[in-house]
Design a protein around this motif. Structure first.
Motif, short mmCIF file in Angstrom:
data_model
loop_
_atom_site.label_atom_id
_atom_site.label_comp_id
_atom_site.label_asym_id
_atom_site.label_seq_id
_atom_site.Cartn_x
_atom_site.Cartn_y
_atom_site.Cartn_z
N GLU A 123 0.83 -1.21 0.00
CA GLU A 123 0.00 0.00 0.00
C GLU A 123 0.87 1.26 0.00
N ARG A 124 1.98 1.23 0.71
CA ARG A 124 2.93 2.37 0.65
C ARG A 124 3.47 2.54 -0.76
N MET A 125 3.79 1.42 -1.40
CA MET A 125 4.30 1.44 -2.76
C MET A 125 3.26 2.04 -3.71
N PHE A 126 2.02 1.60 -3.59
CA PHE A 126 0.95 2.11 -4.45
C PHE A 126 0.72 3.59 -4.20
N SER A 127 0.71 3.99 -2.94
CA SER A 127 0.51 5.41 -2.60
C SER A 127 1.65 6.28 -3.13
N LYS A 128 2.87 5.76 -3.05
CA LYS A 128 4.03 6.49 -3.59
C LYS A 128 3.89 6.66 -5.10
N GLN A 129 3.46 5.60 -5.77
CA GLN A 129 3.25 5.66 -7.22
C GLN A 129 2.18 6.70 -7.55
N GLU A 130 1.10 6.71 -6.79
CA GLU A 130 0.02 7.67 -7.05
C GLU A 130 0.50 9.11 -6.85
N LYS A 131 1.30 9.31 -5.83
CA LYS A 131 1.83 10.66 -5.58
C LYS A 131 2.78 11.08 -6.70
N LEU A 132 3.63 10.17 -7.14
CA LEU A 132 4.60 10.46 -8.20
C LEU A 132 3.92 10.72 -9.54
N THR A 133 2.93 9.90 -9.89
CA THR A 133 2.32 9.99 -11.21
C THR A 133 1.09 10.90 -11.26
N GLY A 134 0.48 11.15 -10.11
CA GLY A 134 -0.74 11.95 -10.10
C GLY A 134 -1.96 11.19 -10.59
N GLU A 135 -1.84 9.89 -10.70
CA GLU A 135 -2.94 9.04 -11.19
C GLU A 135 -3.14 7.85 -10.25
N SER A 136 -4.31 7.26 -10.32
CA SER A 136 -4.65 6.13 -9.47
C SER A 136 -3.78 4.91 -9.79
N ALA A 137 -3.48 4.15 -8.75
CA ALA A 137 -2.77 2.88 -8.91
C ALA A 137 -3.71 1.70 -8.64
N ASP A 138 -5.00 1.94 -8.77
CA ASP A 138 -5.96 0.87 -8.51
C ASP A 138 -5.74 -0.34 -9.43
N TYR A 139 -5.29 -0.09 -10.66
CA TYR A 139 -5.03 -1.22 -11.56
C TYR A 139 -3.96 -2.13 -10.97
N ALA A 140 -2.94 -1.55 -10.31
CA ALA A 140 -1.88 -2.35 -9.70
C ALA A 140 -2.41 -3.11 -8.49
N ARG A 141 -3.25 -2.47 -7.71
CA ARG A 141 -3.88 -3.14 -6.57
C ARG A 141 -4.70 -4.34 -7.06
N ASP A 142 -5.49 -4.10 -8.11
CA ASP A 142 -6.31 -5.19 -8.65
C ASP A 142 -5.47 -6.30 -9.26
N LEU A 143 -4.38 -5.93 -9.91
CA LEU A 143 -3.48 -6.94 -10.47
C LEU A 143 -2.91 -7.81 -9.35
N TYR A 144 -2.50 -7.18 -8.26
CA TYR A 144 -1.96 -7.95 -7.14
C TYR A 144 -3.02 -8.88 -6.55
N ARG A 145 -4.23 -8.35 -6.36
CA ARG A 145 -5.30 -9.19 -5.79
C ARG A 145 -5.62 -10.38 -6.70
N ALA A 146 -5.66 -10.15 -8.00
CA ALA A 146 -6.06 -11.20 -8.94
C ALA A 146 -4.95 -12.18 -9.26
N ALA A 147 -3.72 -11.67 -9.37
CA ALA A 147 -2.61 -12.53 -9.81
C ALA A 147 -1.31 -12.05 -9.16
N PRO A 148 -1.09 -12.38 -7.88
CA PRO A 148 0.11 -11.90 -7.18
C PRO A 148 1.41 -12.22 -7.91
N GLY A 149 1.52 -13.42 -8.47
CA GLY A 149 2.74 -13.78 -9.20
C GLY A 149 2.95 -12.90 -10.42
#
Length: 184
Positions: A7-33
Motif C-alpha cells: 500500500e505504501r508502494m501504491f501510494s508512492k506511485q500515485e503521488k509520483l504519477t498523479g494518477e490512481s494505482a488501482d489497476y496495480a492493486r487489482d493486479l496484485y489481488r487477482a494474480a500476485p505472481g
C-alpha cells in the motif's frame, strides 16, 4: 506486513504519477505472481543514460499516446514534468506540434511515432539518432517506446483507461484524442 508495504508502494506511485494505482492493486489481488513480475519490469521503464531528457520524454509521450489518450498519457506527461522537461516540449508532444521542438527532439518524437505505427520511416530516422546518441541512444529510445506502451495495454485489458480525457500540461488543459496520436 506485506500488504502495508504494498500500500505504501501504491501510494508512492500515485503521488509520483498523479494518477490512481488501482489497476496495480487489482493486479496484485487477482494474480500476485503476475504482479511481482510486472513490478520487476518497471525499473526498465525508467532507464535513461545518454538521451537528453526532452528526447526521452517526447518518445515516451508519443508511445503512450499511440496506445492511450487517457490516464496513461497524463501519467507520462506528469512524469516528464517532474523530470524537469520544459512544458513547451511536453505540450508539443501531446499535440503533435513538431515545429515547437528542436531537430533532435522532433526526430526522437517522429521515430517513436513511426515505431508504434510499424512505419518504415523509423528506418530512415535511425541513422540520425545513431549519429547523435549512438547505439545506446537507440536502445534507450526502444526501451522507452515499448515500456510506455505496456502500461496502457495492461490497464485497458483490466478495465482501466478506456476513454479519452483532457491532458493537463502545467496550467493548460489540452484536448487529445486517439486520432491525433498518429497525426503528421
Amino acid at each position: 506486513m506485506l500488504k502495508t508495504i504494498l500500500e505504501r508502494m501504491f501510494s508512492k506511485q500515485e503521488k509520483l504519477t498523479g494518477e490512481s494505482a488501482d489497476y496495480a492493486r487489482d493486479l496484485y489481488r487477482a494474480a500476485p505472481g503476475g504482479f511481482w513480475r510486472f513490478a520487476f519490469f518497471t525499473p526498465m521503464a525508467n532507464y535513461r543514460r545518454v538521451l537528453p531528457k526532452e528526447a526521452y520524454a517526447v518518445a515516451k509521450i508519443a508511445a503512450a499516446h499511440s496506445e492511450d489518450c487517457g490516464p496513461c498519457l497524463q501519467t507520462t506527461v506528469n512524469l516528464a514534468t517532474a523530470a524537469g522537461v520544459h512544458p513547451q516540449f511536453i505540450r508539443a508532444a501531446v499535440t503533435g506540434d513538431m515545429t515547437s521542438m528542436d531537430e533532435q527532439t522532433a526526430t526522437a518524437f517522429m521515430f517513436a511515432r513511426a515505431v508504434c505505427a510499424h512505419d518504415f520511416a523509423s528506418e530512415e530516422l535511425r541513422p540520425k539518432l545513431i549519429k547523435w546518441w549512438g547505439e545506446a541512444g537507440i536502445a534507450e529510445l526502444s526501451l522507452a517506446i515499448c515500456s510506455s506502451r505496456l502500461f496502457p495495454t495492461l490497464k485497458r485489458g483490466m478495465g482501466y483507461g478506456v476513454a479519452c480525457q483532457h491532458v493537463v500540461v502545467g496550467q493548460e488543459t489540452l484536448q487529445v484524442s486517439a486520432a491525433n496520436a498518429q497525426a503528421t
